[in-house]
Design an enzyme around this catalytic site. Sequence first.
Site, PDB file in Angstrom:
ATOM      1  CE  LYS A  92      -4.341  -1.793   1.563  1.00 10.91           C
ATOM      2  NZ  LYS A  92      -4.044  -3.132   2.127  1.00 10.91           N
ATOM      3  CD  GLU A 114     -10.529   3.613   2.181  1.00 10.59           C
ATOM      4  OE1 GLU A 114     -10.599   4.824   1.889  1.00 10.59           O
ATOM      5  OE2 GLU A 114      -9.849   2.793   1.537  1.00 10.59           O
ATOM      6  CB  SER A 381      -0.223  -8.309  -0.731  1.00 10.13           C
ATOM      7  OG  SER A 381      -0.934  -9.152   0.163  1.00 10.13           O
TER       8      SER A 381
HETATM    9  C1  PLP Z   1      -4.969  -4.160   2.117  1.00 11.48           C
HETATM   10  C2  PLP Z   1      -4.272  -5.396   1.872  1.00 11.48           C
HETATM   11  C3  PLP Z   1      -4.715  -6.308   0.890  1.00 11.48           C
HETATM   12  C4  PLP Z   1      -5.984  -6.120   0.128  1.00 11.48           C
HETATM   13  O1  PLP Z   1      -6.044  -5.031  -0.721  1.00 11.48           O
HETATM   14  P1  PLP Z   1      -5.939  -5.143  -2.277  1.00 11.48           P
HETATM   15  O2  PLP Z   1      -6.340  -3.806  -2.755  1.00 11.48           O
HETATM   16  O3  PLP Z   1      -6.879  -6.216  -2.726  1.00 11.48           O
HETATM   17  O4  PLP Z   1      -4.543  -5.481  -2.593  1.00 11.48           O
HETATM   18  C5  PLP Z   1      -3.958  -7.422   0.649  1.00 11.48           C
HETATM   19  N1  PLP Z   1      -2.838  -7.678   1.356  1.00 11.48           N
HETATM   20  C6  PLP Z   1      -2.392  -6.842   2.311  1.00 11.48           C
HETATM   21  C7  PLP Z   1      -1.155  -7.196   3.045  1.00 11.48           C
HETATM   22  C8  PLP Z   1      -3.089  -5.685   2.591  1.00 11.48           C
HETATM   23  O5  PLP Z   1      -2.644  -4.867   3.555  1.00 11.48           O
END
Ligand code: PLP
Length: 398
Positions: A92, A114, A381
């Site tokens: 993010k 948010e 992610s």
């Molecule tokens: C917020 C988050 C997600 C989900 O958000 P996407 O917009 O679908 O990528 C996935 N993995 C992590 C570690 C997150 O913090």
Amino acid sequence: MQKYNIQPDENGFFGEFGGIFVDDNLKKEFLKIADEFLKLKDDKAFNTELDYLLKNFAGRPSPIFHCKNLSREYGCEIYLKREDLNHTGAHKINHSLGEALLAKHMRKTKIIAETGAGQHGVAVATAAALTGLKCDIYMGEVDAKKEEPNVQRMKILGANIIIAKSGQRTLKEAVDEAFRAYLNEYETATYAIGSVVGPHPYPMIVEHFQSIIGKEARKQFLEQTNTLPDYVIACMGGGSNAIGIFDGFLEDENVNIIGVEPLGKGEALGQNAASMAYGKIGILHGFKSYVLQNEDGTPSNAYSVASGLDYPGVGPKHCYLKDIKRVQYVTADDNTAIDAFYELSKKEGIIPALESSHAVGYALKLSKKLDNGSKILINLSGRGDKDINYILKNYGRI
Ligand SMILES: *Cc1c(COP(=O)(O)O)cnc(C)c1O
């Protein structure tokens, strides 16, 4: 000409999905942001500044790691794109830095956002601290309790935390309340959305800043293996980390691309957050997508053990990619994710975020069915530090 990796039309539609379903004043503002963004994204000075921050502040490029232990055990060659190694612990920060620079460029003084798991809030608060913007973060009461360390982090970074206490008290309500606040403040503030969702131009903006994941990954994978992966797999909340890595491979028709939605506790309405598996076309938070809906058409409650995934809608480009069948969307439930959380931790020494664990869990199950030696690239992610207390309390296995 890109066949699959399309941009939205000037009204923000990918096929029938997306658009700007908000009141006229706000729509004008969003079209203005779209204009500014489209000019800025190819601006040399802007990109020099962003590239500097991505490299020296966020720590990019994130590496690709070959999980040899899991590969030996599961029969496929399993690779991770290490977004967990980014500053603030997830992908993010990529779009938060971009959104903060865009806000500065538009001479705004505040960022409103948010957050679900708190990862987006922390990333935005971080980018706001760095760029000298004020920062209001809306968070559901349930999520704030579950993700307490992230709440403290945001406060230390100087953000103002507003707790959403309506409805389910999770991500959807946080978005509702943040949107309402933004309506009153859009002349001096910008909204920094946390995924490729919301009205145009947000899906386009967030995708642009996340597409660096796929650009790096394709190049790194070729360098390490001399081939492309057979499968690219990512978890799906709103879909930003997924579209970020998918973009690098959409035009490679031999690469199978899979988005993993959270099946939560099961198929029943309210028990999962698998918008594309169980949703119907509808409008949520100003854009058209597959939305989990009650019988009367209102957005239903969404649930996943991973706070960052429990949203009842999904990014419009994903809906389009599903309909043209370029990407396959599947599900993984809470237990699959929890198992994968422990498996990756114990076998590779990497504690994944619960969100990312959905992609890992699906990939491990898939690898047992594939030809030996198939190459799977998973977008990891984020890291799991934020989930440790919650996991030990509810799913402790040590
Ligand atoms: C917020 C988050 C997600 C989900 O958000 P996407 O917009 O679908 O990528 C996935 N993995 C992590 C570690 C997150 O913090």
